[in-house]
Motif scaffolding. Structure first.
Motif, mmCIF file in Angstrom:
data_model
loop_
_atom_site.group_PDB
_atom_site.id
_atom_site.type_symbol
_atom_site.label_atom_id
_atom_site.label_comp_id
_atom_site.label_asym_id
_atom_site.label_seq_id
_atom_site.Cartn_x
_atom_site.Cartn_y
_atom_site.Cartn_z
ATOM 1 N N LYS A 8 69.264 17.793 -57.699
ATOM 2 C CA LYS A 8 69.208 17.379 -59.109
ATOM 3 C C LYS A 8 70.200 18.215 -59.923
ATOM 4 O O LYS A 8 70.377 19.410 -59.677
ATOM 5 C CB LYS A 8 67.801 17.597 -59.696
ATOM 6 C CG LYS A 8 66.707 16.857 -58.963
ATOM 7 C CD LYS A 8 66.743 15.372 -59.242
ATOM 8 C CE LYS A 8 65.563 14.663 -58.612
ATOM 9 N NZ LYS A 8 65.790 13.245 -58.411
ATOM 10 N N HIS A 79 79.521 15.098 -65.198
ATOM 11 C CA HIS A 79 79.513 13.890 -64.377
ATOM 12 C C HIS A 79 80.707 13.866 -63.430
ATOM 13 O O HIS A 79 80.580 13.488 -62.259
ATOM 14 C CB HIS A 79 79.507 12.651 -65.282
ATOM 15 C CG HIS A 79 79.186 11.398 -64.541
ATOM 16 N ND1 HIS A 79 80.087 10.377 -64.364
ATOM 17 C CD2 HIS A 79 78.056 11.016 -63.891
ATOM 18 C CE1 HIS A 79 79.530 9.415 -63.648
ATOM 19 N NE2 HIS A 79 78.295 9.772 -63.353
ATOM 20 N N ARG A 84 76.499 13.003 -61.348
ATOM 21 C CA ARG A 84 75.208 12.573 -61.892
ATOM 22 C C ARG A 84 74.707 13.581 -62.928
ATOM 23 O O ARG A 84 75.156 14.733 -62.958
ATOM 24 C CB ARG A 84 74.172 12.414 -60.790
ATOM 25 C CG ARG A 84 73.975 13.628 -59.882
ATOM 26 C CD ARG A 84 73.125 13.310 -58.669
ATOM 27 N NE ARG A 84 71.844 12.738 -59.069
ATOM 28 C CZ ARG A 84 71.509 11.465 -58.841
ATOM 29 N NH1 ARG A 84 72.337 10.665 -58.213
ATOM 30 N NH2 ARG A 84 70.327 11.001 -59.235
ATOM 31 N N ASP A 86 70.752 14.440 -63.972
ATOM 32 C CA ASP A 86 69.344 14.075 -63.791
ATOM 33 C C ASP A 86 68.454 14.572 -64.923
ATOM 34 O O ASP A 86 67.469 13.923 -65.274
ATOM 35 C CB ASP A 86 68.835 14.664 -62.459
ATOM 36 C CG ASP A 86 69.608 14.114 -61.287
ATOM 37 O OD1 ASP A 86 69.417 12.945 -60.948
ATOM 38 O OD2 ASP A 86 70.451 14.860 -60.740
ATOM 39 N N LEU A 129 74.437 7.161 -68.283
ATOM 40 C CA LEU A 129 74.498 7.705 -66.917
ATOM 41 C C LEU A 129 73.124 7.633 -66.262
ATOM 42 O O LEU A 129 72.989 7.254 -65.094
ATOM 43 C CB LEU A 129 74.997 9.160 -66.933
ATOM 44 C CG LEU A 129 76.338 9.404 -67.630
ATOM 45 C CD1 LEU A 129 76.660 10.894 -67.653
ATOM 46 C CD2 LEU A 129 77.433 8.641 -66.907
ATOM 47 N N GLN A 133 71.884 5.511 -62.993
ATOM 48 C CA GLN A 133 71.249 6.178 -61.836
ATOM 49 C C GLN A 133 69.873 5.593 -61.528
ATOM 50 O O GLN A 133 69.348 5.763 -60.439
ATOM 51 C CB GLN A 133 71.029 7.665 -62.145
ATOM 52 C CG GLN A 133 72.272 8.505 -62.171
ATOM 53 C CD GLN A 133 72.072 9.854 -62.849
ATOM 54 O OE1 GLN A 133 73.031 10.519 -63.126
ATOM 55 N NE2 GLN A 133 70.838 10.251 -63.131
#
Ligand code: NDP
Length: 248
Positions: A8, A79, A84, A86, A129, A133
């Motif tokens: 994460k 990013h 990613r 989270d 984003l 996801q």
């Protein structure tokens, strides 16, 4: 590094001191890759070395969170590097207490631009984003001052009340996207927060108030944040109000 947040990526704003610093350390200790942001790059470098030293993964980004372009760059760099985002911990804040009458309105702009707009900008940038996801978690640091208003705290109260309203609307708008929203409302925490008050009389009163009870430590709040973000995906911890035992 092993832990519940392995794989994460978490952004922590205001990570150069206090609650943000403790939260970055705590998230890294349970496996998260942490992106630490604030204006004081020397403090971020020191924190980065401590996290790296314990085997954690960290990216340090110097940013003024009240500036939308810098917040956009923070999210974009995160990013670009990790692919990613989270978890977003919207923690950066200032508490520039004073009476409303006679206040320095520059203090008001600093509080609204950071505590409210900065938090909103960061949220706005991560949402596409997180939706792409299929999951995400946004943690907004409010305060007991987001629930109890007191003389001498008008605009700080207003800024934290705004965080509460925004967070509840956000939750309703994104829960179907599997994006969780948590609001954390600390009471008195021993940090440098009151030292930045510019009004000398309000600063003295804050010093006395903080000195009147055994304060929470930043780690106490970090523990609450880790609790919220490590729950199973069907559990949305919406709100945690946490006072020192001695605080009224
Ligand atoms: P600190 O003053 O220790 O931390 C504030 C953080 O915000 C610092 O890392 C500071 O870094 C950062 N910050 C300030 N201005 C900016 C800016 N323009 N851009 C980016 N970062 C900025 O205080 P706390 O840890 O106590 O405060 C953290 C949050 O907790 C705040 O939102 C505060 O309102 C809230 N809170 C605190 C309580 C307390 O009693 N301490 C109680 C309830 C809530 P830098 O200066 O390097 O930019």
């Amino acid at each position: 590094m092993v832990g519940k947040l392995i794989d994460k990526v978490a952004i922590v704003t205001g990570a150069s001191s206090g609650i943000g610093e403790a939260t970055a350390l705590a998230l890294a200790s349970v496996g998260a890759t942490v992106v630490i942001a604030a204006r004081r790059s020397d403090r971020l470098q020191d924190l980065k070395a401590r996290i790296t030293g314990t085997g954690g993964k960290v990216l340090s980004i110097t940013a003024d969170v009240s500036d939308e372009a810098q917040v956009e760059a923070l999210v974009n760099q995160t990013h670009a590097k990790f692919g990613r985002v989270d978890i977003l911990i919207n923690n950066a804040g200032v508490m520039l207490l004073s009476l409303i009458d006679g206040a320095d309105t520059e203090d008001w702009r600093r509080m609204i631009n950071l505590n409210v707009l900065g938090l909103m900008y960061a949220t706005h940038k991560v949402l596409p984003l997180m939706k792409a996801q299929g999951a995400g978690h946004i943690v907004n640091i409010s305060s007991v001052a987001g629930r109890v208003a007191n003389a001498g705290s008008g605009v700080y109260n207003a800024s934290k009340w705004a965080v509460g309203a925004f967070s509840e609307v956000l939750r309703k708008e994104v829960y179907q996207n599997n994006i969780r929203v948590t609001i954390i409302e600390p009471g008195l925490v021993a940090t440098e927060l009151p030292q930045h008050i510019t009004d000398s009389s309000a600063k003295e009163q804050a010093k006395n108030f903080y000195g009147s009870v055994k304060n929470l430590e930043s780690e106490d709040i970090a523990n609450a944040i880790v609790y919220a973000v490590t729950q199973p995906s069907h559990v949305n911890v919406n709100e945690i109000l946490i006072r020192p035992t001695e605080q009224e």
